[in-house]
Scaffold this motif. Sequence first.
Motif, short mmCIF file in Angstrom:
data_model
loop_
_atom_site.label_atom_id
_atom_site.label_comp_id
_atom_site.label_asym_id
_atom_site.label_seq_id
_atom_site.Cartn_x
_atom_site.Cartn_y
_atom_site.Cartn_z
N GLU A 96 14.71 -8.34 -25.24
CA GLU A 96 14.20 -8.25 -23.92
C GLU A 96 14.27 -6.58 -23.54
OE1 GLU A 96 16.69 -10.16 -20.81
OE2 GLU A 96 14.85 -10.86 -19.96
N LYS A 97 15.30 -6.01 -23.94
CA LYS A 97 15.27 -4.57 -23.45
C LYS A 97 14.27 -3.82 -24.22
CE LYS A 97 18.98 -4.80 -21.43
NZ LYS A 97 19.00 -4.79 -20.02
N CYS A 100 11.12 -5.48 -25.26
CA CYS A 100 9.92 -6.09 -24.64
C CYS A 100 9.37 -5.33 -23.21
CB CYS A 100 10.17 -7.59 -24.51
SG CYS A 100 10.15 -8.64 -25.92
N ASP A 101 10.21 -5.31 -22.64
CA ASP A 101 10.09 -4.61 -21.16
C ASP A 101 9.49 -3.31 -21.04
OD1 ASP A 101 11.01 -6.82 -19.84
OD2 ASP A 101 12.99 -6.16 -19.35
N PRO A 102 10.13 -2.21 -21.81
CA PRO A 102 9.25 -0.95 -22.07
C PRO A 102 8.06 -0.95 -22.80
CG PRO A 102 11.44 -0.89 -23.43
CD PRO A 102 11.53 -2.25 -22.54
N GLY A 144 5.76 -3.23 -22.72
CA GLY A 144 4.99 -4.19 -21.98
C GLY A 144 4.48 -5.54 -22.60
N GLN A 160 6.10 -8.16 -22.32
CA GLN A 160 6.44 -9.26 -21.25
C GLN A 160 5.28 -9.66 -20.47
OE1 GLN A 160 8.05 -12.16 -20.53
NE2 GLN A 160 9.89 -10.86 -20.85
N HIS A 161 5.15 -11.02 -20.11
CA HIS A 161 3.92 -11.42 -19.46
C HIS A 161 4.32 -12.60 -18.74
CE1 HIS A 161 3.27 -13.61 -23.39
NE2 HIS A 161 3.88 -14.36 -22.59
N ASN A 207 7.54 -15.43 -14.14
CA ASN A 207 7.12 -14.17 -14.17
C ASN A 207 7.55 -13.32 -15.57
OD1 ASN A 207 7.72 -14.12 -10.98
ND2 ASN A 207 5.80 -13.56 -11.41
N GLN A 208 8.35 -14.13 -16.12
CA GLN A 208 8.78 -13.48 -17.51
C GLN A 208 9.02 -14.52 -18.35
OE1 GLN A 208 12.54 -11.17 -16.23
NE2 GLN A 208 11.35 -9.31 -16.76
#
Length: 266
Positions: A118-119, A121-123, A125, A127-128, A160-161
């Motif tokens: 997850e750490k 995925c976020d930076p 992009g 995540q959707h 949202n995630q």
Amino acid sequence: MNKPELFQARWNVRGLVICNLIPIALLCFWLWPVGNALCTAFDEWFFHLLNQPLATNSAWRHIWAVGSVRPFDLIVGIIMLCLLLRGDWVFKASEVRPAILGFVAILVLMVIIRTVFEKICDPLGLQHDSISIVLGDKAVHLSDYFPHLDKRLQIKDSSNQSFPGDHASVLLIWALFMSMFMRTAGQWLLVWALTFLFMMPRLVAGAHWGQDDYIGAVFLSLLGLGWGYFTPFAAVASSWLLRLTEPLFRLARHVPLVRRMSVISG
């Protein structure tokens, strides 16, 4: 206490490599623009196939509304736990305790992998939003049909995630773990039928894209299985947990009814 025979305190290189190559290949396919477009097109078709009947079929709508509320996850967990704890089905009565403790250790390992993933995925992009949010009015929202149920028990029909599918990853790691020990076609059919059935509510309601499950959840569950089962991790962790919990199980043997459970008596 001797180490449980279910788990081997050695490296299974072949199994570990397979459990790493498959999720990496799936992730690479999903990150490839053409592969991502194919996944998205398939997911939209599949979602409309399952989701649109919610607007016209009352029975379909009520079934998936019940399956999408938070408390239903507890029922799913109880069913999974019961099949793990049932002695002389997949596991012998004497194997139930190390099996459940080994599974818990592998599940915790998968959660750690998920947190690290997850750490990343976020930076990047990756995540959707869930498909119900992206499609907006084109999606049938169960929470609109059952506002009181949503207020009380929270219908899971948006996020949202949504990547990866946490709910599906737990179901898949359970099914994969059980598959390492299942011996009959009936066991395979029951475990995997329940797994796919319990994955469906989030997909029907739109809380997840299909790719959140067949890419994200498969990615997490295979990595968890690989690094948990095909390395010494499960053997070491379950042996430690057996020693740590032995006083509790010794006390439980004096409790009527409870002492008859395989996880206690075994």
